[in-house]
Design a protein around this motif. Sequence first.
Motif, PDB file in Angstrom:
ATOM      1  N   UNK A 128       0.828  -1.204   0.000  1.00  0.00           N
ATOM      2  CA  UNK A 128       0.000   0.000   0.000  1.00  0.00           C
ATOM      3  C   UNK A 128       0.865   1.257   0.000  1.00  0.00           C
ATOM      4  N   UNK A 129       1.928   1.260   0.788  1.00  0.00           N
ATOM      5  CA  UNK A 129       2.832   2.417   0.813  1.00  0.00           C
ATOM      6  C   UNK A 129       3.488   2.594  -0.556  1.00  0.00           C
ATOM      7  N   UNK A 130       3.887   1.503  -1.194  1.00  0.00           N
ATOM      8  CA  UNK A 130       4.470   1.588  -2.527  1.00  0.00           C
ATOM      9  C   UNK A 130       3.487   2.116  -3.554  1.00  0.00           C
ATOM     10  N   UNK A 131       2.238   1.666  -3.471  1.00  0.00           N
ATOM     11  CA  UNK A 131       1.201   2.188  -4.369  1.00  0.00           C
ATOM     12  C   UNK A 131       0.994   3.681  -4.155  1.00  0.00           C
ATOM     13  N   UNK A 132       0.964   4.097  -2.908  1.00  0.00           N
ATOM     14  CA  UNK A 132       0.752   5.497  -2.573  1.00  0.00           C
ATOM     15  C   UNK A 132       1.889   6.365  -3.099  1.00  0.00           C
ATOM     16  N   UNK A 133       3.120   5.937  -2.870  1.00  0.00           N
ATOM     17  CA  UNK A 133       4.286   6.715  -3.324  1.00  0.00           C
ATOM     18  C   UNK A 133       4.336   6.760  -4.850  1.00  0.00           C
ATOM     19  N   UNK A 134       4.153   5.631  -5.499  1.00  0.00           N
ATOM     20  CA  UNK A 134       4.215   5.588  -6.960  1.00  0.00           C
ATOM     21  C   UNK A 134       3.130   6.419  -7.620  1.00  0.00           C
ATOM     22  N   UNK A 135       1.909   6.318  -7.102  1.00  0.00           N
ATOM     23  CA  UNK A 135       0.805   7.095  -7.669  1.00  0.00           C
ATOM     24  C   UNK A 135       1.049   8.584  -7.505  1.00  0.00           C
ATOM     25  N   UNK A 136       1.504   8.992  -6.329  1.00  0.00           N
ATOM     26  CA  UNK A 136       1.724  10.418  -6.087  1.00  0.00           C
ATOM     27  C   UNK A 136       2.926  10.959  -6.852  1.00  0.00           C
ATOM     28  N   UNK A 137       3.976  10.146  -7.062  1.00  0.00           N
ATOM     29  CA  UNK A 137       5.102  10.606  -7.879  1.00  0.00           C
ATOM     30  C   UNK A 137       4.680  10.825  -9.328  1.00  0.00           C
ATOM     31  N   UNK A 138       3.867   9.909  -9.866  1.00  0.00           N
ATOM     32  CA  UNK A 138       3.382  10.085 -11.231  1.00  0.00           C
ATOM     33  C   UNK A 138       2.464  11.291 -11.331  1.00  0.00           C
ATOM     34  N   UNK A 139       1.625  11.484 -10.341  1.00  0.00           N
ATOM     35  CA  UNK A 139       0.740  12.646 -10.322  1.00  0.00           C
ATOM     36  C   UNK A 139       1.544  13.936 -10.277  1.00  0.00           C
ATOM     37  N   UNK A 140       2.583  13.963  -9.475  1.00  0.00           N
ATOM     38  CA  UNK A 140       3.447  15.134  -9.377  1.00  0.00           C
ATOM     39  C   UNK A 140       4.175  15.402 -10.689  1.00  0.00           C
ATOM     40  N   UNK A 141       4.637  14.351 -11.365  1.00  0.00           N
ATOM     41  CA  UNK A 141       5.324  14.520 -12.650  1.00  0.00           C
ATOM     42  C   UNK A 141       4.393  15.091 -13.707  1.00  0.00           C
ATOM     43  N   UNK A 142       3.145  14.689 -13.682  1.00  0.00           N
ATOM     44  CA  UNK A 142       2.187  15.192 -14.668  1.00  0.00           C
ATOM     45  C   UNK A 142       1.781  16.628 -14.338  1.00  0.00           C
ATOM     46  N   UNK A 143       1.513  16.902 -13.068  1.00  0.00           N
ATOM     47  CA  UNK A 143       1.064  18.239 -12.679  1.00  0.00           C
ATOM     48  C   UNK A 143       2.147  19.284 -12.908  1.00  0.00           C
ATOM     49  N   UNK A 144       3.392  18.965 -12.593  1.00  0.00           N
ATOM     50  CA  UNK A 144       4.469  19.944 -12.750  1.00  0.00           C
ATOM     51  C   UNK A 144       4.908  20.111 -14.192  1.00  0.00           C
ATOM     52  N   UNK A 145       4.473  19.259 -15.071  1.00  0.00           N
ATOM     53  CA  UNK A 145       4.857  19.365 -16.473  1.00  0.00           C
ATOM     54  C   UNK A 145       6.139  18.627 -16.796  1.00  0.00           C
ATOM     55  N   UNK A 146       6.704  17.914 -15.832  1.00  0.00           N
ATOM     56  CA  UNK A 146       7.935  17.174 -16.062  1.00  0.00           C
ATOM     57  C   UNK A 146       7.737  16.090 -17.121  1.00  0.00           C
ATOM     58  N   UNK A 147       6.585  15.432 -17.082  1.00  0.00           N
ATOM     59  CA  UNK A 147       6.312  14.389 -18.077  1.00  0.00           C
ATOM     60  C   UNK A 147       6.250  14.991 -19.480  1.00  0.00           C
ATOM     61  N   UNK A 148       5.599  16.147 -19.626  1.00  0.00           N
ATOM     62  CA  UNK A 148       5.518  16.796 -20.939  1.00  0.00           C
ATOM     63  C   UNK A 148       6.890  17.252 -21.406  1.00  0.00           C
ATOM     64  N   UNK A 149       7.707  17.723 -20.474  1.00  0.00           N
ATOM     65  CA  UNK A 149       9.053  18.180 -20.821  1.00  0.00           C
ATOM     66  C   UNK A 149       9.921  17.020 -21.304  1.00  0.00           C
ATOM     67  N   UNK A 150       9.863  15.903 -20.611  1.00  0.00           N
ATOM     68  CA  UNK A 150      10.664  14.735 -20.992  1.00  0.00           C
ATOM     69  C   UNK A 150      10.167  14.152 -22.312  1.00  0.00           C
ATOM     70  N   UNK A 151       8.855  14.057 -22.467  1.00  0.00           N
ATOM     71  CA  UNK A 151       8.302  13.442 -23.673  1.00  0.00           C
ATOM     72  C   UNK A 151       8.334  14.376 -24.882  1.00  0.00           C
ATOM     73  N   UNK A 152       8.670  15.641 -24.679  1.00  0.00           N
ATOM     74  CA  UNK A 152       8.757  16.576 -25.791  1.00  0.00           C
ATOM     75  C   UNK A 152      10.035  16.373 -26.599  1.00  0.00           C
ATOM     76  N   UNK A 153      11.085  15.892 -25.955  1.00  0.00           N
ATOM     77  CA  UNK A 153      12.361  15.654 -26.630  1.00  0.00           C
ATOM     78  C   UNK A 153      12.312  14.258 -27.249  1.00  0.00           C
ATOM     79  N   UNK A 154      12.652  14.103 -28.533  1.00  0.00           N
ATOM     80  CA  UNK A 154      12.479  12.804 -29.211  1.00  0.00           C
ATOM     81  C   UNK A 154      13.322  11.662 -28.648  1.00  0.00           C
ATOM     82  N   UNK A 155      14.574  11.895 -28.279  1.00  0.00           N
ATOM     83  CA  UNK A 155      15.421  10.765 -27.869  1.00  0.00           C
ATOM     84  C   UNK A 155      14.980  10.138 -26.542  1.00  0.00           C
TER      85      UNK A 155
END
Length: 109
Positions: free
Chosen positions: A38-65
Amino acid sequence: MLTYAGAVLSLIGPSGPGGLSRVRVDSGFGIHPGLRHLVGLFIGTNLMLLAVITGLAALILDVPSPRAMLMGLSLACLGYLAARIALAESRFKFVSLTLAATIPNGDTP
């Protein structure tokens, strides 16, 4: 009643497949490994949520390599898991029935 409330609250938190895997780990391995899960699920879900909200996912996926590298890693991981599942030995065996069906008074049909 407190046990029931605790179980309901812990299953509501990780919705979707997380809740199902939580039930599986708890029933198969007990409460302590279930709490770690449960703790692992909580940490993983919140890290992914944070990456999406802050725009980090869009920044990483914007570069082709990095996008191609992450796609390759994802495909390799899924292929590995699919191969493990497909090549796993089954513990279930078909049993042939050797006895004839009987009617309650002992006669065979």
